[in-house]
Write a protein that holds these residues in place. Sequence first.
Motif, mmCIF file in Angstrom:
data_model
loop_
_atom_site.group_PDB
_atom_site.id
_atom_site.type_symbol
_atom_site.label_atom_id
_atom_site.label_comp_id
_atom_site.label_asym_id
_atom_site.label_seq_id
_atom_site.Cartn_x
_atom_site.Cartn_y
_atom_site.Cartn_z
ATOM 1 N N ARG A 56 4.001 -49.275 2.754
ATOM 2 C CA ARG A 56 4.986 -49.763 3.711
ATOM 3 C C ARG A 56 4.965 -51.282 3.883
ATOM 4 N N LYS A 133 8.068 -37.061 -14.611
ATOM 5 C CA LYS A 133 7.385 -36.476 -13.452
ATOM 6 C C LYS A 133 6.387 -35.410 -13.896
ATOM 7 N N GLY A 134 6.778 -34.648 -14.908
ATOM 8 C CA GLY A 134 5.893 -33.585 -15.372
ATOM 9 C C GLY A 134 4.573 -34.113 -15.905
ATOM 10 N N GLU A 135 4.621 -35.282 -16.571
ATOM 11 C CA GLU A 135 3.379 -35.842 -17.120
ATOM 12 C C GLU A 135 2.457 -36.288 -15.991
ATOM 13 N N GLU A 137 2.459 -34.921 -13.004
ATOM 14 C CA GLU A 137 1.953 -33.679 -12.405
ATOM 15 C C GLU A 137 0.824 -33.086 -13.235
ATOM 16 N N ALA A 139 -1.284 -34.687 -14.950
ATOM 17 C CA ALA A 139 -2.494 -35.467 -14.671
ATOM 18 C C ALA A 139 -3.072 -35.094 -13.311
ATOM 19 N N ILE A 140 -2.204 -34.923 -12.320
ATOM 20 C CA ILE A 140 -2.685 -34.512 -10.998
ATOM 21 C C ILE A 140 -3.396 -33.172 -11.122
ATOM 22 N N HIS A 144 -7.019 -35.850 -12.174
ATOM 23 C CA HIS A 144 -7.008 -37.308 -12.200
ATOM 24 C C HIS A 144 -6.782 -37.851 -10.791
ATOM 25 N N SER A 145 -7.570 -38.826 -10.391
ATOM 26 C CA SER A 145 -7.320 -39.521 -9.131
ATOM 27 C C SER A 145 -6.138 -40.469 -9.330
ATOM 28 N N LEU A 148 -7.057 -43.257 -11.691
ATOM 29 C CA LEU A 148 -7.254 -42.803 -13.068
ATOM 30 C C LEU A 148 -5.932 -42.472 -13.733
ATOM 31 N N ARG A 152 -4.697 -44.283 -17.013
ATOM 32 C CA ARG A 152 -4.711 -43.506 -18.246
ATOM 33 C C ARG A 152 -3.332 -42.992 -18.666
ATOM 34 N N ILE A 153 -2.502 -42.655 -17.676
ATOM 35 C CA ILE A 153 -1.240 -41.987 -18.003
ATOM 36 C C ILE A 153 -0.041 -42.887 -17.703
ATOM 37 N N SER A 157 1.993 -45.349 -20.592
ATOM 38 C CA SER A 157 3.307 -44.832 -20.927
ATOM 39 C C SER A 157 4.392 -45.836 -20.515
ATOM 40 N N GLU B 89 -9.387 -33.078 -5.885
ATOM 41 C CA GLU B 89 -9.416 -33.439 -7.306
ATOM 42 C C GLU B 89 -10.467 -32.628 -8.059
ATOM 43 N N ASN B 103 4.681 -30.504 -20.383
ATOM 44 C CA ASN B 103 4.140 -31.706 -19.732
ATOM 45 C C ASN B 103 2.956 -32.325 -20.453
ATOM 46 N N TRP B 105 1.119 -35.296 -22.388
ATOM 47 C CA TRP B 105 1.252 -36.747 -22.239
ATOM 48 C C TRP B 105 1.821 -37.307 -23.535
ATOM 49 N N HIS B 107 2.535 -40.154 -24.846
ATOM 50 C CA HIS B 107 2.038 -41.308 -25.599
ATOM 51 C C HIS B 107 0.689 -41.014 -26.248
#
Lengths: 252, 256
Positions: A56, A133-135, A137, A139-140, A144-145, A148, A152-153, A157, B89, B103, B105, B107
Amino acid sequence: MENILSYIPLDISLIAENFDRFLYGVWTTLNLTVLALVFGGLLAIPMAIARASRHRVLSPLVWGYTYVLRGTPLLVQTYLIYYGLGQFEAVRQSWLWDPILSSAWWCALIAFTLNTSAYTAELLRGAIVDTPKGEVEAAIATGHSYGLRMRRIILPSAFRRAIPAYSNEVIFMLHGSVVASTITLQDILGVGRWLNGRYYLAYEGFITAAFLYFLIVFAITRVFRWIERRYLRHLTRRETTTATEMTPEPTR
Amino acid sequence: MTGISALKINDLHKSFGQHEVIKGVSMEANKGDVIAILGASGSGKSTFLRCINLLETPNSGDVFLAGEKIEMKQNRHGETVPANIRQVERMRARLAMVFQGFNLWSHMTVMENVLEGPVHVQKTPRAEAREKAEALLAKVGLSDRADYYPAHLSGGQQQRVAIARALAMDPDVMLFDEPTSALDPELVGEVLSVMRDLAEEGRTMLVVTHEMSFARDVSSKTVFLHKGEVCEEGPPAKLFSNPETEQFRAFLSRMN
């Protein structure tokens, strides 16, 4: 050779005589442009992340920064830093004055860096927001934090997707760097201007300058084409390189 | 019927705005269970699955993974949020998910996709992770595609990579969100056969699917969701041969 040259309405020998000046101009131009792109790019990354986030405070703050810097001409920004800041006694007394703000080179570098950082931040923000968005998700879901998956993602990209647009920014910055010549610097255009001022020969200096800029842009586009081939492979169709991979022709 | 509880969901509720999509669903999977979750589109089955690993935050309800509860709290706006994102996590890493849209990755190569979780989330030494990744790619029949990018694979191949990526995490429970719905009909079989192998190995799986044959032949328990509630559940043999509710009967006749 002599005969051909005499038909060209340019004083080639004058250009040849001053060629070392032009080379030095190339060096100044490249130096300023590359450094501005490096520092501006480094500034742009955290700004783009902040801008893409829904923070914000940070997101609107960066928005304001990029809006102002993209909304005003680079020439004006450079003048404000070079001519403007020196008006203040406090600035002239400060430690920043002597090595940095009194020098045209530093002022140009600061103006260019801030300018390109704003454009690059917006460009990167777009690429970050466009990450599928899928990529994200996936990772989540993998655990992945935020940090991260950014590292990484999302950024790897986004950087790749930003390459074609960024090549334009690099060319714009190179062209924008002519502003340096208006604050006494002998960049490529600065040498052209010097030649014009000294001999009253406009074409010699400016055509040479134009030609040199053109050569540099040509080199930049080649470099980017190579980078795209290397880093955007995953978006292109796979080339069938080996015979074994090719579908055999149907035999009669 | 007593086994070791792998995953337990208690009275889960989820609303989007005014619209309540999940109206108190409970479910328990013991180790080795394969639960097929069926339902018409809009029944909330995907949302339910996404609430388990908190891709969607449920409004209320508890999720226990091997007995450990995912702690939630209320934020100052009165919304339910994870109490400790690190715990979430950690739990997500044990709850691998396979998506409808793969989904992967884009790359990263196939191999890099499979290595990502073990190496960067679980901190497995790269050499060890690589050995395992090679074995997993062999298992899903894609050893020769390790250096390909996802865009250069067919949908069925991509989904098999996604399954290998999920397996690489050594998950306690695997969540499948309509894994074959985005595939061309001729590619569905290769993915289902990999999933069938996993079920036979004793993997704990929750599978949201439209594949009736998979539910009937492979699942140990089938759950039919209707309008955000469990409408009918039980062993597939009983459910499919003798549907009790009008809704499930209607659903089955529409699917066949």
